[in-house]
Design an enzyme around this catalytic site. Structure first.
Site, PDB file in Angstrom:
ATOM      1  N   ARG A 240       0.837  -1.182   0.000  1.00 48.75           N
ATOM      2  CA  ARG A 240       0.000   0.000   0.000  1.00 48.75           C
ATOM      3  C   ARG A 240       0.882   1.245   0.000  1.00 48.75           C
ATOM      4  O   ARG A 240       1.927   1.271   0.635  1.00 48.75           O
ATOM      5  CB  ARG A 240      -0.908   0.026   1.232  1.00 48.75           C
ATOM      6  CG  ARG A 240      -2.071  -0.928   1.179  1.00 48.75           C
ATOM      7  CD  ARG A 240      -2.968  -0.770   2.396  1.00 48.75           C
ATOM      8  NE  ARG A 240      -2.381  -1.291   3.606  1.00 48.75           N
ATOM      9  CZ  ARG A 240      -1.837  -0.568   4.570  1.00 48.75           C
ATOM     10  NH1 ARG A 240      -1.812   0.763   4.465  1.00 48.75           N
ATOM     11  NH2 ARG A 240      -1.304  -1.123   5.636  1.00 48.75           N
TER      12      ARG A 240
ATOM     13  N   TYR B  77      -0.820  -3.841  -7.115  1.00 49.16           N
ATOM     14  CA  TYR B  77      -0.738  -4.522  -5.826  1.00 49.16           C
ATOM     15  C   TYR B  77      -2.117  -4.563  -5.166  1.00 49.16           C
ATOM     16  O   TYR B  77      -2.886  -3.602  -5.219  1.00 49.16           O
ATOM     17  CB  TYR B  77       0.266  -3.819  -4.905  1.00 49.16           C
ATOM     18  CG  TYR B  77       0.141  -4.278  -3.468  1.00 49.16           C
ATOM     19  CD1 TYR B  77       0.622  -5.524  -3.063  1.00 49.16           C
ATOM     20  CD2 TYR B  77      -0.513  -3.492  -2.530  1.00 49.16           C
ATOM     21  CE1 TYR B  77       0.469  -5.954  -1.765  1.00 49.16           C
ATOM     22  CE2 TYR B  77      -0.667  -3.911  -1.223  1.00 49.16           C
ATOM     23  CZ  TYR B  77      -0.179  -5.152  -0.838  1.00 49.16           C
ATOM     24  OH  TYR B  77      -0.341  -5.584   0.446  1.00 49.16           O
TER      25      TYR B  77
ATOM     26  N   LYS C 255      -9.552  -2.465   1.525  1.00 47.18           N
ATOM     27  CA  LYS C 255      -9.437  -1.315   2.422  1.00 47.18           C
ATOM     28  C   LYS C 255     -10.156  -0.081   1.868  1.00 47.18           C
ATOM     29  O   LYS C 255     -10.733   0.705   2.622  1.00 47.18           O
ATOM     30  CB  LYS C 255      -7.958  -0.989   2.660  1.00 47.18           C
ATOM     31  CG  LYS C 255      -7.132  -2.142   3.261  1.00 47.18           C
ATOM     32  CD  LYS C 255      -7.623  -2.552   4.615  1.00 47.18           C
ATOM     33  CE  LYS C 255      -6.590  -3.312   5.443  1.00 47.18           C
ATOM     34  NZ  LYS C 255      -6.315  -4.672   5.013  1.00 47.18           N
TER      35      LYS C 255
ATOM     36  N   HIS D 157     -11.296  -2.141  11.212  1.00 48.73           N
ATOM     37  CA  HIS D 157     -10.168  -2.995  10.839  1.00 48.73           C
ATOM     38  C   HIS D 157     -10.021  -4.076  11.915  1.00 48.73           C
ATOM     39  O   HIS D 157      -9.086  -4.059  12.713  1.00 48.73           O
ATOM     40  CB  HIS D 157      -8.919  -2.115  10.744  1.00 48.73           C
ATOM     41  CG  HIS D 157      -7.737  -2.799  10.142  1.00 48.73           C
ATOM     42  ND1 HIS D 157      -6.441  -2.395  10.398  1.00 48.73           N
ATOM     43  CD2 HIS D 157      -7.623  -3.841   9.293  1.00 48.73           C
ATOM     44  CE1 HIS D 157      -5.595  -3.150   9.734  1.00 48.73           C
ATOM     45  NE2 HIS D 157      -6.290  -4.040   9.056  1.00 48.73           N
TER      46      HIS D 157
ATOM     47  N   SER E  38      -1.953  -3.922  10.540  1.00 52.08           N
ATOM     48  CA  SER E  38      -1.586  -4.928   9.555  1.00 52.08           C
ATOM     49  C   SER E  38      -0.296  -5.628   9.957  1.00 52.08           C
ATOM     50  O   SER E  38       0.625  -5.008  10.483  1.00 52.08           O
ATOM     51  CB  SER E  38      -1.405  -4.282   8.172  1.00 52.08           C
ATOM     52  OG  SER E  38      -2.640  -3.795   7.694  1.00 52.08           O
TER      53      SER E  38
ATOM     54  N   CYS F  32       0.258  -7.747  12.282  1.00 47.53           N
ATOM     55  CA  CYS F  32       0.473  -7.891  13.725  1.00 47.53           C
ATOM     56  C   CYS F  32      -0.259  -9.100  14.298  1.00 47.53           C
ATOM     57  O   CYS F  32      -0.546  -9.143  15.495  1.00 47.53           O
ATOM     58  CB  CYS F  32       0.038  -6.625  14.462  1.00 47.53           C
ATOM     59  SG  CYS F  32       1.186  -5.251  14.301  1.00 47.53           S
TER      60      CYS F  32
ATOM     61  N   ASP G 174      -9.804  -9.763   9.004  1.00 43.92           N
ATOM     62  CA  ASP G 174      -9.276  -8.433   8.681  1.00 43.92           C
ATOM     63  C   ASP G 174     -10.265  -7.294   8.898  1.00 43.92           C
ATOM     64  O   ASP G 174      -9.892  -6.246   9.411  1.00 43.92           O
ATOM     65  CB  ASP G 174      -8.794  -8.421   7.232  1.00 43.92           C
ATOM     66  CG  ASP G 174      -7.935  -7.212   6.894  1.00 43.92           C
ATOM     67  OD1 ASP G 174      -7.205  -6.731   7.783  1.00 43.92           O
ATOM     68  OD2 ASP G 174      -7.990  -6.741   5.745  1.00 43.92           O
TER      69      ASP G 174
ATOM     70  N   ARG H 129       2.146 -12.059  -0.150  1.00 45.23           N
ATOM     71  CA  ARG H 129       0.768 -12.354   0.249  1.00 45.23           C
ATOM     72  C   ARG H 129       0.260 -13.674  -0.324  1.00 45.23           C
ATOM     73  O   ARG H 129       0.730 -14.154  -1.349  1.00 45.23           O
ATOM     74  CB  ARG H 129      -0.156 -11.230  -0.250  1.00 45.23           C
ATOM     75  CG  ARG H 129       0.127  -9.858   0.350  1.00 45.23           C
ATOM     76  CD  ARG H 129      -0.466  -9.709   1.722  1.00 45.23           C
ATOM     77  NE  ARG H 129      -0.117  -8.448   2.364  1.00 45.23           N
ATOM     78  CZ  ARG H 129      -0.847  -7.891   3.329  1.00 45.23           C
ATOM     79  NH1 ARG H 129      -1.943  -8.480   3.742  1.00 45.23           N
ATOM     80  NH2 ARG H 129      -0.463  -6.766   3.879  1.00 45.23           N
TER      81      ARG H 129
END
Length: 646
Positions: free
Chosen positions: A106, A256, A265, A285, A307, A309, A332, A426
């Protein structure tokens, strides 16, 4: 040479030709044919959106996605022929994509909200302070940026029309979007991440209530840019923009996932949070999990972490505490709304997992590993000689002599300093493949939320778990979140950053107004407010080693949280909140001794400094309009600390 204006007129005439619109659409892309649904079935507003975008972007072909397996097979063949993906032959229908190294995460600095009034989007920081709670672009500048990028951007390419539902089809909590893109990679990924295709169009019907999403990789054909890994992108002009007044998202220059899968998002959090405030719900989130205790009672928990974590690890936890079962609803994003009985209910608006690969293994997240064995798109991971995937964290599960190609397509030397996989590599995989998906994960009414957790990576000072003293105190805990930066965005990994509610990169509107909205929930009559907790799996000792093993052992923390939800008297009041009483955390069966004092110590000076840091942060980022109730909670925390024993 035909001018851009003339070409646009020609395309518009073609679009307005009823014979072209009403006949079955058969479109060609290079050497293959993909059969599409009839454009005549598009609702009039969707058709107008497509027409306008074709006129501007000038694609060579238009394909309306129906979401079928047959169509997906053709999309995958297209990606193979263009050299964008290769099969991972060790698995069933798994694919590897390698991006341009300039397009791997991002890009927060190029992600903007465009509104008429700046104050609707971002708070005004104090003089000399750099605002970090969002990026605003004026409507005039947005229009100029659009004109500078999108005209002719899809020349030579196929424009794909992707109808999709965020949330279970037909759920009162779900929303419909229409994404237009010139990336087949996006089509294949959106089919995994959303409920995509004809069914979404049927749910929409003649309604005008849908979000417009326009995406282009920004590389018309023939390309004047030397492609790396055959990956089209335009990083110099990347822009991800949200226009809430028109319910639109436009994204240019990046392929991406976080920048191009606009249901994630962009829609689910940035525009979603705006819609939620307007309509009286929450777009957060947060993961959602169901936890069943040995007593047979299931509770649902929503948890906010930045993100990378550990959200996916927690959402797919394999509990080590006997008798406990954890089931996944989402890893998420949570859309939550109070029902007529005052119960907060949540859906997972996504249909897949877009998880960070490095660190995922059978030791840390066996359920994720089982999920990704088929029908999965991997991006920027490494590849083993026998056609398997590899990343940091799989070392113990991979034979030492295995030859590995890194994410850049080069032979990897494990003794060197380079990573085999990109830190933000990913996997994109269907949620329904997860062996512990909750039976209610697609319940259109959502699941009942009993507790909300906030957390981040804090190496010092912050206990393993504690409970908020009240709803207002819980809002302070969310606003106070900090974490070490990760590789999910362009920030330098390891630097500790404020990340309120784990939403700092995803706020759709002014942070001060966001806090006001959360505070206002308490004032609604008849609501059953969930308890709020803070967790920290990452506290370290003086030698820099983690004090808590995490992963499945986190079920021991969930056990205490569930018991608190059920009213058990197993907490003690401290200046920062309610901590577990002595022996309240069940440690039976732990493989190694745990330093509980180190995990739960509340250092007075650390927390007094924390209060001062938070005051500076809030006052610096929000010059005016910051809720006095939050300052009041911060003052009360400081008073409790000052009156406590050293």
């Amino acid at each position: 040479m035909t001018s851009l204006k003339s070409a646009a007129k020609i395309i518009r005439r073609r679009l307005l030709d009823s014979r072209w619109l009403l006949s079955p659409a058969v479109v060609r892309n290079t050497s293959k044919t993909i059969r599409a649904i009839e454009p005549a079935k598009l609702p009039s507003k969707v058709k107008a959106f497509v027409q306008e975008s074709v006129t501007v972007c000038q694609p060579a072909r238009v394909h309306i996605c129906d979401g079928t397996e047959r169509e997906n097979n053709e999309i995958v063949r297209t990606l193979q022929q263009e050299g964008l993906i290769t099969p991972l032959k060790k698995y069933d229908n798994c694919w590897l994509a390698r991006t341009d190294p300039a397009d791997v995460a991002r890009v927060e600095s190029k992600t903007v909200i465009s509104t008429t009034r700046k104050s609707d989007t971002v708070p005004t920081p104090c003089e000399g302070v750099v605002g970090t709670l969002g990026y605003w672009l004026s409507r005039d500048d947005m229009d100029r940026a659009f004109r500078d990028r999108f005209p002719g951007s899809m020349k030579g390419r196929t424009l794909y029309v992707i109808p999709f539902s965020m949330g279970p089809l037909g759920s009162p909590l779900s929303k419909i979007g229409i994404q237009l893109t010139d990336s087949a990679y996006v089509v294949a990924s959106m089919r995994i991440m959303t409920r995509m295709g004809q069914d979404a169009l049927e749910v929409l019907g003649d309604s005008e209530d849908f979000t417009k999403c326009l995406h282009s990789v920004g590389q018309p054909l023939p390309s004047n840019r030397q492609l790396v890994n055959n990956w089209p992108c335009n990083p110099e002009k990347t822009l991800i923009a949200h226009i809430p007044e028109r319910n639109e998202i436009v994204s240019f220059g990046s392929g991406y996932g976080g920048n191009s899968l606009l249901g994630k998002k962009c829609f689910a959090l940035r525009l979603g949070s705006i819609l939620a405030r307007r309509e009286g719900w929450l777009a957060e989130h947060m993961l959602i999990l169901g936890v069943t205790s040995p007593r047979g009672k299931k509770r649902y928990i929503a948890a906010a972490f930045p993100s990378a974590c550990g959200k996916t690890n927690m959402a797919m936890m394999k509990p080590t505490l006997p008798g406990y079962r954890v089931e996944c609803v989402g890893d998420d994003i949570a859309w939550m709304k109070f029902d007529d009985q005052g119960q907060l209910r949540a859906i997972n608006p996504e249909a897949g997992f877009f998880g960070v690969a490095p660190g995922t293994s059978m030791a840390t997240n066996p359920n994720a590993m089982l999920t990704i064995q088929k029908n999965t798109i991997f991006t920027n991971v490494a590849e083993t000689a026998d056609g398997g995937f590899f990343w940091e964290g799989l070392d113990k599960e991979t034979p030492k002599q295995t030859a590995i190609t890194n994410w850049l397509g080069k032979k990897w030397d494990p003794s060197g300093n380079e990573k085999a996989a990109h830190p933000n590599s990913r996997f994109c995989t269907p949620a329904k493949q997860c062996p512990i998906m909750d039976s209610n994960w697609e319940d259109p009414n959502g699941v009942p939320i009993d507790a909300i957790l906030f957390g981040g990576r804090r190496s010092a000072g912050v206990p393993l778990v504690f409970e908020a003293l009240s709803w207002k105190h819980g809002v302070l805990l969310g606003a106070s979140m900090k974490s070490e930066a990760t590789s999910a965005a362009e920030h330098k990994a390891g630097k500790e950053m404020n990340d309120p509610f784990a939403m700092r990169p995803f706020f759709g509107y002014n942070f001060a107004h966001y806090l006001d909205y959360w505070l206002s929930i308490e004032r609604r009559p008849g609501l059953k407010l969930p308890k709020i907790f803070h967790v920290n799996w990452f506290r370290k000792n003086d030698q820099g080693k983690f004090l808590w093993p995490g992963f499945g052992e986190n079920s021991r923390v969930l056990d205490w949280i569930v018991r608190r939800v059920e009213g058990e008297d197993c907490a003690q009041r401290t200046p920062i909140g309610l901590l577990p009483t002595l022996d309240a955390i069940d440690l039976k069966g732990m493989p190694e001794p745990v330093d509980m004092h180190g995990l739960f110590e509340v250092p007075k000076n650390f927390w007094l400094n924390e209060v001062q840091d938070l005051r500076r942060y809030f006052r610096g980022q929000v010059r005016s309009e910051f809720p006095e109730a939050i300052y009041g909670e911060l003052d009360a925390l400081e008073k409790r600390l000052l009156s406590s024993a050293d």
